[in-house]
Design an enzyme around this catalytic site. Structure first.
Site, PDB file in Angstrom:
ATOM      1  N   HIS A   1     -36.466  -5.983  -5.266  1.00 48.60           N
ATOM      2  CA  HIS A   1     -37.637  -6.958  -4.698  1.00 48.60           C
ATOM      3  C   HIS A   1     -38.744  -6.552  -5.460  1.00 48.60           C
ATOM      4  O   HIS A   1     -39.887  -6.585  -4.198  1.00 48.60           O
ATOM      5  CB  HIS A   1     -37.805  -6.920  -3.232  1.00 48.60           C
ATOM      6  CG  HIS A   1     -36.196  -8.337  -2.522  1.00 48.60           C
ATOM      7  ND1 HIS A   1     -36.531  -9.624  -2.776  1.00 48.60           N
ATOM      8  CD2 HIS A   1     -35.434  -7.342  -2.321  1.00 48.60           C
ATOM      9  CE1 HIS A   1     -34.899  -9.685  -2.281  1.00 48.60           C
ATOM     10  NE2 HIS A   1     -34.669  -8.460  -2.077  1.00 48.60           N
TER      11      HIS A   1
ATOM     12  N   SER B   1     -13.974 -23.423 -15.606  1.00 45.30           N
ATOM     13  CA  SER B   1     -14.137 -22.517 -15.632  1.00 45.30           C
ATOM     14  C   SER B   1     -12.877 -21.984 -14.947  1.00 45.30           C
ATOM     15  O   SER B   1     -12.766 -22.409 -14.289  1.00 45.30           O
ATOM     16  CB  SER B   1     -15.414 -22.177 -14.120  1.00 45.30           C
ATOM     17  OG  SER B   1     -15.291 -21.233 -13.688  1.00 45.30           O
TER      18      SER B   1
ATOM     19  N   GLY C   1     -20.838 -14.845  -6.724  1.00 45.47           N
ATOM     20  CA  GLY C   1     -21.562 -14.321  -5.514  1.00 45.47           C
ATOM     21  C   GLY C   1     -21.880 -12.985  -5.235  1.00 45.47           C
ATOM     22  O   GLY C   1     -22.055 -12.516  -3.671  1.00 45.47           O
TER      23      GLY C   1
ATOM     24  N   GLY D   1     -23.918  -9.973  -5.909  1.00 47.95           N
ATOM     25  CA  GLY D   1     -25.289  -9.804  -6.397  1.00 47.95           C
ATOM     26  C   GLY D   1     -25.120  -8.848  -7.335  1.00 47.95           C
ATOM     27  O   GLY D   1     -26.616  -7.909  -7.600  1.00 47.95           O
TER      28      GLY D   1
ATOM     29  N   SER E   1     -24.137 -12.831 -11.357  1.00 52.49           N
ATOM     30  CA  SER E   1     -23.015 -13.580 -12.066  1.00 52.49           C
ATOM     31  C   SER E   1     -23.892 -14.665 -12.762  1.00 52.49           C
ATOM     32  O   SER E   1     -23.331 -15.391 -13.635  1.00 52.49           O
ATOM     33  CB  SER E   1     -21.689 -13.881 -11.075  1.00 52.49           C
ATOM     34  OG  SER E   1     -22.046 -14.808  -9.929  1.00 52.49           O
TER      35      SER E   1
ATOM     36  N   GLU F   1     -33.185 -21.458 -13.813  1.00 49.09           N
ATOM     37  CA  GLU F   1     -32.510 -20.693 -12.706  1.00 49.09           C
ATOM     38  C   GLU F   1     -33.700 -21.247 -11.486  1.00 49.09           C
ATOM     39  O   GLU F   1     -34.156 -21.970 -10.397  1.00 49.09           O
ATOM     40  CB  GLU F   1     -32.534 -19.356 -12.423  1.00 49.09           C
ATOM     41  CG  GLU F   1     -31.942 -18.885 -11.471  1.00 49.09           C
ATOM     42  CD  GLU F   1     -31.358 -18.126 -11.013  1.00 49.09           C
ATOM     43  OE1 GLU F   1     -30.971 -17.828 -11.468  1.00 49.09           O
ATOM     44  OE2 GLU F   1     -30.822 -17.923 -10.314  1.00 49.09           O
TER      45      GLU F   1
ATOM     46  N   ASP G   1     -33.022  -9.906 -13.808  1.00 46.57           N
ATOM     47  CA  ASP G   1     -31.233 -10.382 -14.169  1.00 46.57           C
ATOM     48  C   ASP G   1     -31.486 -10.953 -15.526  1.00 46.57           C
ATOM     49  O   ASP G   1     -30.298 -10.210 -15.956  1.00 46.57           O
ATOM     50  CB  ASP G   1     -30.905 -11.425 -13.093  1.00 46.57           C
ATOM     51  CG  ASP G   1     -31.036 -11.307 -11.615  1.00 46.57           C
ATOM     52  OD1 ASP G   1     -31.489 -10.007 -11.543  1.00 46.57           O
ATOM     53  OD2 ASP G   1     -30.800 -11.707 -10.634  1.00 46.57           O
TER      54      ASP G   1
ATOM     55  N   TYR H   1     -34.445 -14.996   0.131  1.00 45.37           N
ATOM     56  CA  TYR H   1     -35.444 -14.581  -0.191  1.00 45.37           C
ATOM     57  C   TYR H   1     -36.589 -15.278  -0.777  1.00 45.37           C
ATOM     58  O   TYR H   1     -37.330 -14.835  -1.155  1.00 45.37           O
ATOM     59  CB  TYR H   1     -33.934 -15.124  -1.682  1.00 45.37           C
ATOM     60  CG  TYR H   1     -34.655 -14.679  -3.477  1.00 45.37           C
ATOM     61  CD1 TYR H   1     -34.378 -13.149  -4.059  1.00 45.37           C
ATOM     62  CD2 TYR H   1     -35.459 -15.160  -3.706  1.00 45.37           C
ATOM     63  CE1 TYR H   1     -34.739 -12.516  -4.803  1.00 45.37           C
ATOM     64  CE2 TYR H   1     -36.176 -14.377  -4.811  1.00 45.37           C
ATOM     65  CZ  TYR H   1     -35.598 -13.224  -5.540  1.00 45.37           C
ATOM     66  OH  TYR H   1     -36.212 -12.927  -6.824  1.00 45.37           O
TER      67      TYR H   1
HETATM   68  C1  GLA Z   1     -32.273 -10.952  -7.497  1.00 43.76           C
HETATM   69  C2  GLA Z   1     -33.053 -12.099  -7.563  1.00 43.76           C
HETATM   70  C3  GLA Z   1     -33.962 -11.122  -8.243  1.00 43.76           C
HETATM   71  C4  GLA Z   1     -34.856  -9.572  -8.118  1.00 43.76           C
HETATM   72  C5  GLA Z   1     -33.840  -9.505  -6.854  1.00 43.76           C
HETATM   73  C6  GLA Z   1     -34.283  -8.091  -5.935  1.00 43.76           C
HETATM   74  O1  GLA Z   1     -31.161 -10.521  -8.202  1.00 43.76           O
HETATM   75  O2  GLA Z   1     -32.532 -12.657  -9.404  1.00 43.76           O
HETATM   76  O3  GLA Z   1     -35.162 -11.740  -9.914  1.00 43.76           O
HETATM   77  O4  GLA Z   1     -35.499 -10.409  -7.507  1.00 43.76           O
HETATM   78  O5  GLA Z   1     -32.781 -10.592  -6.528  1.00 43.76           O
HETATM   79  O6  GLA Z   1     -34.408  -7.503  -6.487  1.00 43.76           O
END
Ligand code: GLA
Length: 387
Positions: free
Chosen positions: A34, A67, A124, A126, A129, A162, A174, A224
């Protein structure tokens, strides 16, 4: 894997023409959570698990998606003339968003296509994906139509789509980690200006273990976006006195001296996490370079505590996985990774303690939470490629 996905593609879409296969990895963030939308540093790496895509151009403007992870949805049809997000076929909004983003950037896609995807990253969880699907789609379009885009552009296009197509206000981490991945290295990225450095992660006698809580989360319905706006408000309050661009500009001392400008106790904690996590990430990379794995692990642990207490994005599942991990001899560090609210933890574990780790954390988790966790001993892989 290639044989398996090719065979499935041919069965569904027919065996003719120029059929191509691609791969893009998932990612795990080692530290710096974050911070990417707060102008701070992150330290993620690409994995060897990820998303496979098989594709063939069509003569018309039709898009047909399938998929292997959502077989029950069957083949989902759409058209290049109809690129807008849809509720019913959730996952196709990711490849469609990339097609849309290429158009927005002036890269017109002349042909429709048949596309099959298969991901071996848990959905999903983290491990990104969705960013992996975005980057594999971008890499595929670049190769199929000869567009002149760099891997860094693929990351930016992924984030843009996104944000604007899927409505998730994510940062750049990511997509960047995935598009720019390098085997054996993590990426020390300064999100304020996208300068970065590859740092070798050569773990002697230790492994990276990912523990998946099996608590599903989707960024869209998580808190988020709320965390993000709390940080923006805190920054604006600090900017009434300080000339800073982002929370990442502050040292811990500067933050402590000025935090009273923030007029809400919760926002102070949110901002404190963003500031301290950025500093921890800088320290952690220094520690890794100095081969001080113990310090690196301690900083991972401190990161989790800050995410739990100040940022409040962990929850009982991730806390249980981490707190059980901390009890085990041979665990160098353990923390949640990614957005939080479910998903995975990442742990640095001495090689000879990995089996005990999986057994003990797994049992304790099941007893407390009521369902099992999954464990993956992972390797650091490369960015997208045609396979
Ligand atoms: C998700 C978001 C990233 C980042 C993380 C937290 O993965 O896609 O951009 O903010 O949460 O670090």
């Amino acid at each position: 894997m290639k044989e398996k996905i090719l065979a499935e593609f041919k069965k569904l879409f027919g065996d003719y023409g120029d059929i191509r296969c691609y791969f893009a990895p998932g990612r795990v963030n080692l530290i710096g959570e974050h911070t990417d939308y707060n102008g701070g540093h992150v330290f993620p790496c690409a994995l060897t698990i990820g998303t496979y895509a098989v594709v063939r151009k069509r003569d018309d403007r039709k898009l047909r998606f399938y998929s292997m992870n959502f077989e029950n949805l069957g083949i989902l049809e759409s058209s290049l003339d109809d690129l807008k997000p849809e509720d019913t076929a959730g996952w196709t909004n990711y490849p469609k968003g990339i097609l849309w983003a290429f158009h927005k950037r002036g890269m017109t896609i002349p042909n429709g296509m048949d596309m099959l995807l298969f991901g071996n990253i848990p959905n999903g969880s983290g491990l990104s994906s969705s960013a992996s699907v975005e980057v594999v789609t971008g890499a595929m379009l670049r190769d199929l139509f000869g567009f002149d885009v760099s891997n860094q552009d693929l990351a930016l296009i992924g984030q843009f789509s996104e944000n604007k197509f899927n409505g998730v206000n994510c940062g750049i981490m990511d997509q960047f980690a995935i598009a720019m991945g390098r085997a054996g290295h993590a990426i020390f990225l300064d999100t304020s200006n996208l300068s970065f450095e590859y740092a070798p992660v050569s773990l002697e006698n230790a492994k990276l273990v990912i523990s998946c809580s099996n608590k599903k989360r989707g960024l869209g319905d998580s808190k988020y976006n709320e965390r993000r706006s709390e940080c923006e408000t805190a920054l604006a309050e600090l900017q009434t006195k300080l000339s800073i661009q982002s929370l990442g500009d502050l040292t811990e001392e500067e933050f402590e001296a000025n935090k009273d400008l923030i007029k809400d106790e919760t926002r102070i904690r949110r901002a404190r996490h963003a500031v301290t996590e950025n500093q921890r990430t800088i320290k952690a990379v220094k520690a890794l370079k100095a081969n001080d794995i113990t310090l690196f692990g301690n900083l991972m642990n401190a990161s989790h505590i800050s995410l739990r207490d100040d940022y409040e994005v962990t929850g009982i599942e991730l806390d249980t996985l981490v707190e059980e991990a901390w009890k085990i001899d041979g665990v160098i560090g353990s923390r949640m990774t990614g957005a939080g609210f479910g998903g995975c933890t990442v742990s640095l574990v001495k090689t000879d303690a990995v089996d005990t780790f999986i057994e003990q954390v797994g049992t304790a988790y099941k007893n407390k939470i009521g369902y099992g966790a999954d464990f993956y001993v992972v390797e650091i892989g490369n960015g997208p490629e045609r396979i």
